[in-house]
Design a protein around this motif. Structure first.
Motif, PDB file in Angstrom:
ATOM      1  N   GLY A 130      38.847 -22.555  -1.915  1.00 43.47           N
ATOM      2  CA  GLY A 130      37.565 -22.724  -1.250  1.00 43.47           C
ATOM      3  C   GLY A 130      37.548 -23.774  -0.153  1.00 43.47           C
ATOM      4  N   GLU A 142      27.277 -21.780  -0.744  1.00 43.78           N
ATOM      5  CA  GLU A 142      28.160 -21.679  -1.918  1.00 43.78           C
ATOM      6  C   GLU A 142      29.555 -22.205  -1.585  1.00 43.78           C
ATOM      7  N   LYS A 143      30.033 -21.857  -0.391  1.00 44.93           N
ATOM      8  CA  LYS A 143      31.357 -22.323   0.019  1.00 44.93           C
ATOM      9  C   LYS A 143      31.379 -23.828   0.199  1.00 44.93           C
ATOM     10  N   GLU A 186      27.529 -19.495   2.841  1.00 50.06           N
ATOM     11  CA  GLU A 186      28.025 -20.753   3.404  1.00 50.06           C
ATOM     12  C   GLU A 186      27.663 -21.942   2.516  1.00 50.06           C
ATOM     13  N   ARG A 208      33.790 -26.355  -1.625  1.00 51.19           N
ATOM     14  CA  ARG A 208      34.631 -27.292  -0.887  1.00 51.19           C
ATOM     15  C   ARG A 208      34.534 -28.698  -1.457  1.00 51.19           C
ATOM     16  N   ASP A 267      43.834 -21.660   2.762  1.00 49.39           N
ATOM     17  CA  ASP A 267      42.726 -21.807   1.811  1.00 49.39           C
ATOM     18  C   ASP A 267      43.297 -22.148   0.436  1.00 49.39           C
TER      19      ASP A 267
END
Length: 377
Positions: A209, A173-174, A171, A178, A206
């Motif tokens: 990302g 990393e995401k 999460e 983002r 998506d």
């Protein structure tokens, strides 16, 4: 005198001391070690070799191996030691520092148990099933032996409790991706994305990302009742960026804006004089709007509905009705289409006027009567 010397030797060790030892013998349920500076045997029970369950002592240590151990009990003939506790002391110190700094830890999955995974970080660490991935996993059996990166989410030395999360790493990393994506995305940009979720009001796509919303009104030029009628999860789609709200991480996207408009090449699809089948979409005081192609509506002016006088379009037409219309004029630039129903009724009227069977027969009968009168004279 010898007895006194032994007593002196025993007093050298205190419970909690850290000592160095060399493995001299590995037995099934315990390990014998030679302690530096002492003639007493050191014994490590199999349960004290690791924070995890051990089947065979030989799986953990080997003869000749040098170990750091903690004294757990001092007996007359031997010193009971723990490899597990010696490692745990240093491990807790190291883990506490990592926890406070918010660092990640990379380690191998040692066991798959009911409810999650187990790792060995000098102390037993547990990864609940819900904290392994950012999606549902039904079977974790193939996770044993895998190396994953974790963050510590709970640490309690007194309760010997260490909870880890791989999901938190994913999460994080995401979240970074983002933010990077949000910085690079610009309004008007056309991108390729993947449909992630479908709701009643649209689809989330998506794009590198970060998810953007394609509102149901932006899925297609024609009216869409349900988004699932147009797109499906996992589908690759081309989208255009309509707006970007970096503060709230919200992006509005459009699929229809990447497609040719319904009015594109309308002059070729509906040239003047062409007859089309359409559906009455709206009735207004001055006429009826008829959809002849998805997203393309033309106007049948009230004067073009019938040869007879029509006070209101509702007298002749109803919404949802399928009718045939003739193209009177097409303006692709202004997206205007003039249609006529009356133009297709003219031929029918002409045919009726031409046949006139009743009048024709009456006329012929008159001629016959006239002829008979002439004969009588």
């Amino acid at each position: 005198m010898v007895e006194d010397m032994n007593q002196v030797e025993v007093k050298v060790f205190q419970v909690g001391d850290l000592v160095k030892g060399r493995v001299t013998k590995v037995e099934e349920k315990q390990v014998i070690v030679d302690l530096e500076g002492s003639k007493l045997d050191g014994i490590i029970p199999i349960s004290e070799l690791s924070s995890l369950h051990v089947e065979k002592a030989s799986d953990i240590v080997a003869e000749g191996q040098e170990l750091t151990l903690e004294v757990t009990k001092v007996e007359e003939e031997a010193v009971i030691l723990s490899k597990r506790k010696a490692e745990a002391g240093e491990a807790w110190k190291r883990l506490q520092e990592s926890y406070e700094r918010g660092e990640t830890i990379e380690t191998e999955i040692k066991e798959v148990v009911k409810g999650g995974l187990v790792v060995d970080l000098g102390v037993r660490g547990f990864v609940p099933a819900s904290l392994v991935e950012d999606h549902f996993v039904e079977d974790f059996s193939d996770y044993k032996g895998k190396t994953l990166t974790f963050k510590i989410v709970e640490l309690d030395i007194e309760k010997n409790r260490l909870i880890l999360s791989h999901r938190a790493v994913l999460e994080e990393e995401k979240s970074k991706m983002r933010k990077q994506s949000l910085e690079s995305i610009e309004v008007g940009q056309v991108m390729e994305g993947t449909v992630q979720r479908i709701t009643d009001f649209g689809a989330f796509v998506d794009i590198g990302g970060v998810d953007g919303l394609v509102h149901v009104s932006q899925l297609a030029y024609e009216h869409v009742e349900k988004p699932s009628d147009v797109v499906e999860v996992g589908q690759k789609v081309k989208v255009k960026v309509l707006s970007v709200d970096r503060d709230n991480e919200r992006i509005s996207l459009s699929i229809k804006e990447t497609q040719p408009g319904p009015w594109a090449n309308i002059s070729e699809k509906a040239p003047k004089g062409y007859v089309l089948t359409g559906t009455v979409k709206r009735l207004v005081s001055y006429g009826a709007f008829v959809e002849v192609f998805p997203g393309v509506e033309g106007l049948v002016h009230i004067s073009q509905i019938s040869h007879k006088h029509v006070a209101t379009p509702h007298e002749v037409l109803k919404e949802g009705q399928t009718i045939q219309v003739k193209v009177l004029d097409v303006n692709e630039q202004d997206q205007r289409l003039s249609l006529s129903i009356k133009e297709l009724l003219e031929k029918e009227d002409e045919v009726k006027d031409y046949e006139l069977p009743e009048e024709s027969k009456g006329f012929q009968l008159g001629e016959m009567i006239g002829d008979k009168l002439k004969d009588l004279k």
